[in-house]
Design a protein around this motif. Sequence first.
Motif, PDB file in Angstrom:
ATOM      1  N   GLU A  35      70.800   1.781  -2.291  1.00  0.00           N
ATOM      2  CA  GLU A  35      72.140   1.561  -1.721  1.00  0.00           C
ATOM      3  C   GLU A  35      72.885   2.890  -1.553  1.00  0.00           C
ATOM      4  OE1 GLU A  35      74.988  -0.696  -4.031  1.00  0.00           O
ATOM      5  OE2 GLU A  35      75.927  -1.505  -2.219  1.00  0.00           O
ATOM      6  N   ASP A  37      75.655  -9.077  -5.227  1.00  0.00           N
ATOM      7  CA  ASP A  37      75.341  -9.990  -4.117  1.00  0.00           C
ATOM      8  C   ASP A  37      74.783 -11.312  -4.657  1.00  0.00           C
ATOM      9  OD1 ASP A  37      75.131  -7.145  -3.514  1.00  0.00           O
ATOM     10  OD2 ASP A  37      74.484  -7.684  -1.509  1.00  0.00           O
ATOM     11  N   GLY A  86      87.301  -4.775  -3.944  1.00  0.00           N
ATOM     12  CA  GLY A  86      88.224  -5.847  -3.588  1.00  0.00           C
ATOM     13  C   GLY A  86      88.207  -7.054  -4.510  1.00  0.00           C
ATOM     14  N   GLY A 131      93.473  -8.104   4.603  1.00  0.00           N
ATOM     15  CA  GLY A 131      92.316  -8.743   3.961  1.00  0.00           C
ATOM     16  C   GLY A 131      91.077  -7.871   4.112  1.00  0.00           C
ATOM     17  N   SER A 132      90.078  -8.143   3.275  1.00  0.00           N
ATOM     18  CA  SER A 132      88.860  -7.314   3.299  1.00  0.00           C
ATOM     19  C   SER A 132      87.963  -7.674   4.472  1.00  0.00           C
ATOM     20  CB  SER A 132      88.076  -7.488   2.003  1.00  0.00           C
ATOM     21  OG  SER A 132      86.814  -6.851   2.115  1.00  0.00           O
ATOM     22  N   PHE A 133      87.470  -6.611   5.174  1.00  0.00           N
ATOM     23  CA  PHE A 133      86.433  -6.830   6.193  1.00  0.00           C
ATOM     24  C   PHE A 133      85.048  -6.471   5.649  1.00  0.00           C
ATOM     25  CE2 PHE A 133      88.341  -2.634   7.881  1.00  0.00           C
ATOM     26  CZ  PHE A 133      87.396  -1.806   7.262  1.00  0.00           C
ATOM     27  N   GLY A 141      81.150  -8.782   1.483  1.00  0.00           N
ATOM     28  CA  GLY A 141      80.998  -9.533   0.239  1.00  0.00           C
ATOM     29  C   GLY A 141      80.934 -11.040   0.395  1.00  0.00           C
ATOM     30  N   HIS A 166      87.772 -12.809   0.845  1.00  0.00           N
ATOM     31  CA  HIS A 166      87.738 -12.058   2.104  1.00  0.00           C
ATOM     32  C   HIS A 166      88.421 -12.873   3.204  1.00  0.00           C
ATOM     33  CE1 HIS A 166      84.599 -10.089  -0.211  1.00  0.00           C
ATOM     34  NE2 HIS A 166      84.519  -9.124   0.686  1.00  0.00           N
ATOM     35  N   ASP A 201      74.140   0.316   3.352  1.00  0.00           N
ATOM     36  CA  ASP A 201      74.360  -0.734   2.348  1.00  0.00           C
ATOM     37  C   ASP A 201      73.079  -1.556   2.182  1.00  0.00           C
ATOM     38  OD1 ASP A 201      75.401  -2.427   0.514  1.00  0.00           O
ATOM     39  OD2 ASP A 201      76.989  -3.225   1.802  1.00  0.00           O
ATOM     40  N   ASP A 236      71.156  -2.851  -0.287  1.00  0.00           N
ATOM     41  CA  ASP A 236      70.954  -4.087  -1.064  1.00  0.00           C
ATOM     42  C   ASP A 236      71.517  -5.279  -0.299  1.00  0.00           C
ATOM     43  OD1 ASP A 236      73.626  -3.230  -1.550  1.00  0.00           O
ATOM     44  OD2 ASP A 236      73.716  -4.385  -3.406  1.00  0.00           O
TER      45      ASP A 236
HETATM   46  N1  F2R Z   1      80.137  -1.899  -4.485  1.00  0.00           N
HETATM   47  C1  F2R Z   1      79.015  -1.742  -4.006  1.00  0.00           C
HETATM   48  N2  F2R Z   1      78.412  -0.514  -3.996  1.00  0.00           N
HETATM   49  C2  F2R Z   1      79.049   0.662  -4.545  1.00  0.00           C
HETATM   50  C3  F2R Z   1      78.276   1.276  -5.672  1.00  0.00           C
HETATM   51  C4  F2R Z   1      77.415   0.366  -6.449  1.00  0.00           C
HETATM   52  C5  F2R Z   1      76.672   1.150  -7.486  1.00  0.00           C
HETATM   53  N3  F2R Z   1      75.263   1.077  -7.202  1.00  0.00           N
HETATM   54  C6  F2R Z   1      76.984   0.613  -8.845  1.00  0.00           C
HETATM   55  O1  F2R Z   1      76.073   0.062  -9.487  1.00  0.00           O
HETATM   56  O2  F2R Z   1      78.124   0.749  -9.299  1.00  0.00           O
HETATM   57  N4  F2R Z   1      78.278  -2.749  -3.474  1.00  0.00           N
HETATM   58  C7  F2R Z   1      78.767  -4.063  -3.341  1.00  0.00           C
HETATM   59  O3  F2R Z   1      79.962  -4.038  -2.581  1.00  0.00           O
HETATM   60  C8  F2R Z   1      79.717  -4.534  -1.251  1.00  0.00           C
HETATM   61  C9  F2R Z   1      80.486  -5.796  -1.055  1.00  0.00           C
HETATM   62  O4  F2R Z   1      81.833  -5.414  -1.090  1.00  0.00           O
HETATM   63  P1  F2R Z   1      82.995  -6.469  -0.934  1.00  0.00           P
HETATM   64  O5  F2R Z   1      82.807  -7.557  -1.916  1.00  0.00           O
HETATM   65  O6  F2R Z   1      83.124  -6.837   0.480  1.00  0.00           O
HETATM   66  O7  F2R Z   1      84.198  -5.548  -1.424  1.00  0.00           O
HETATM   67  P2  F2R Z   1      85.545  -5.055  -0.714  1.00  0.00           P
HETATM   68  O8  F2R Z   1      86.136  -4.057  -1.627  1.00  0.00           O
HETATM   69  O9  F2R Z   1      86.348  -6.228  -0.348  1.00  0.00           O
HETATM   70  O10 F2R Z   1      85.092  -4.335   0.653  1.00  0.00           O
HETATM   71  C10 F2R Z   1      84.242  -3.224   0.586  1.00  0.00           C
HETATM   72  C11 F2R Z   1      84.955  -1.944   1.061  1.00  0.00           C
HETATM   73  O11 F2R Z   1      85.169  -1.982   2.454  1.00  0.00           O
HETATM   74  C12 F2R Z   1      86.374  -1.269   2.770  1.00  0.00           C
HETATM   75  N5  F2R Z   1      87.334  -2.227   3.380  1.00  0.00           N
HETATM   76  C13 F2R Z   1      87.234  -3.569   3.411  1.00  0.00           C
HETATM   77  N6  F2R Z   1      88.257  -4.097   4.078  1.00  0.00           N
HETATM   78  C14 F2R Z   1      89.030  -3.096   4.490  1.00  0.00           C
HETATM   79  C15 F2R Z   1      90.240  -3.034   5.256  1.00  0.00           C
HETATM   80  N7  F2R Z   1      90.854  -4.140   5.727  1.00  0.00           N
HETATM   81  N8  F2R Z   1      90.755  -1.803   5.507  1.00  0.00           N
HETATM   82  C16 F2R Z   1      90.127  -0.682   5.056  1.00  0.00           C
HETATM   83  N9  F2R Z   1      88.995  -0.688   4.322  1.00  0.00           N
HETATM   84  C17 F2R Z   1      88.445  -1.879   4.051  1.00  0.00           C
HETATM   85  C18 F2R Z   1      86.911  -0.734   1.457  1.00  0.00           C
HETATM   86  O12 F2R Z   1      86.398   0.538   1.222  1.00  0.00           O
HETATM   87  C19 F2R Z   1      86.349  -1.743   0.460  1.00  0.00           C
HETATM   88  O13 F2R Z   1      86.288  -1.305  -0.870  1.00  0.00           O
HETATM   89  C20 F2R Z   1      78.251  -4.773  -1.145  1.00  0.00           C
HETATM   90  O14 F2R Z   1      77.619  -3.628  -0.628  1.00  0.00           O
HETATM   91  C21 F2R Z   1      77.820  -4.973  -2.571  1.00  0.00           C
HETATM   92  O15 F2R Z   1      76.484  -4.631  -2.771  1.00  0.00           O
END
Ligand code: F2R
Length: 313
Positions: free
Chosen positions: A27, A52, A94, A120-122, A125, A156, A261, A263
Amino acid sequence: MATRQLDRLQGALLGTALGDAVGAPFEGRHGIATREVEAWLASSAQLRWTDDTHMAMTLAQVLRDTDGSLDTQRLGDAFAVAYESEPWRGYGAGPPQVFALARGGMTYLEAAGSLFSGSGSFGNGAAMRVAPVALAARGDVDQAAALAETQARVTHTHAEAVDGAVFVATAACVLASGTGDRAEVIALLPRAADLLPSGRVRAAITEIIDAARAGEDPAAVAHDLGTGVAARESVPAAVAAVLVGEDVTSTLVAAVLLGGDTDTIAAMAGAMAGARYGASSIPDRLLARLEDRETLDELASTLLTQGEPDHTG
Ligand code: F2R
Ligand code: MG
Ligand code: MG
């Protein structure tokens, strides 16, 4: 339901976990060499999965305990409890914020909607964990789409994250009903894409499928579109891996080689490839290394049989 379709829907859940675990060590990397992935597949190390699969198993447990219906508060609480028990699984930033806001009194939908200044998150996840809804819906595309959207919004709320989850769930359903033949897959995947509203996720998936139909390399198109954590990148990338692969294993290799990404791309490609080829097609030597495979099998079996008419006695 026919035994073959049950095997394929079970494959969607096992494929998620296997893809997650196969892709996890890579990853965040780019320029991954084929020999590295092949060496990892040939090793005897345990295949340990990440957030995941942790979230997919929690979703499966809630669907099992509620007989296939979904209450967003109950699901959110279950995700939060699972996170508290194993926060080291590599969660995105998130979801833990959503859990904290919900502990403070917001509903999960309010909390998820408040992230990222209210957009909201894009992230991917919601799509990475969605396979259990295809099993709970027993392959029914409309039911799977509704469940996929409901489970997505717990963490999300951005339209692209929801679209990604709906696509992976419904693609698993349509692929589980087919023969696995590549030309047929190219014809079936647009049925899932056409369920999505116009937007970046649908457009990117369509671009990947069109490339495959035109005889171009879908992996090259995915590389250009990006392989990051955004659903609009990683979900189309998973589709590209499915279109490159010739069985579950080669699909996962193709997913990991895309980089980024890995994994999560492999988890989503695994969900779709598992549905395309079936659980029985996955090599035993890989399943024997998969963390907690027994629980995954039990969850799949329960989701696929609950609500079935009882023919005993
Ligand atoms: N977290 C990880 N990997 C990082 C390191 C892991 C390492 N190996 C360890 O062991 O620690 N992987 C996992 O996270 C991903 C799924 O993320 P999810 O659940 O969608 O999280 P989030 O925070 O909601 O979204 C991810 C990032 O995307 C950006 N983002 C999202 N929406 C945004 C918006 N509206 N505006 C700006 N940025 C946005 C942000 O950076 C979020 O943090 C999978 O890869 C899973 O494996
Ligand atoms: Mg992960
Ligand atoms: Mg990931």
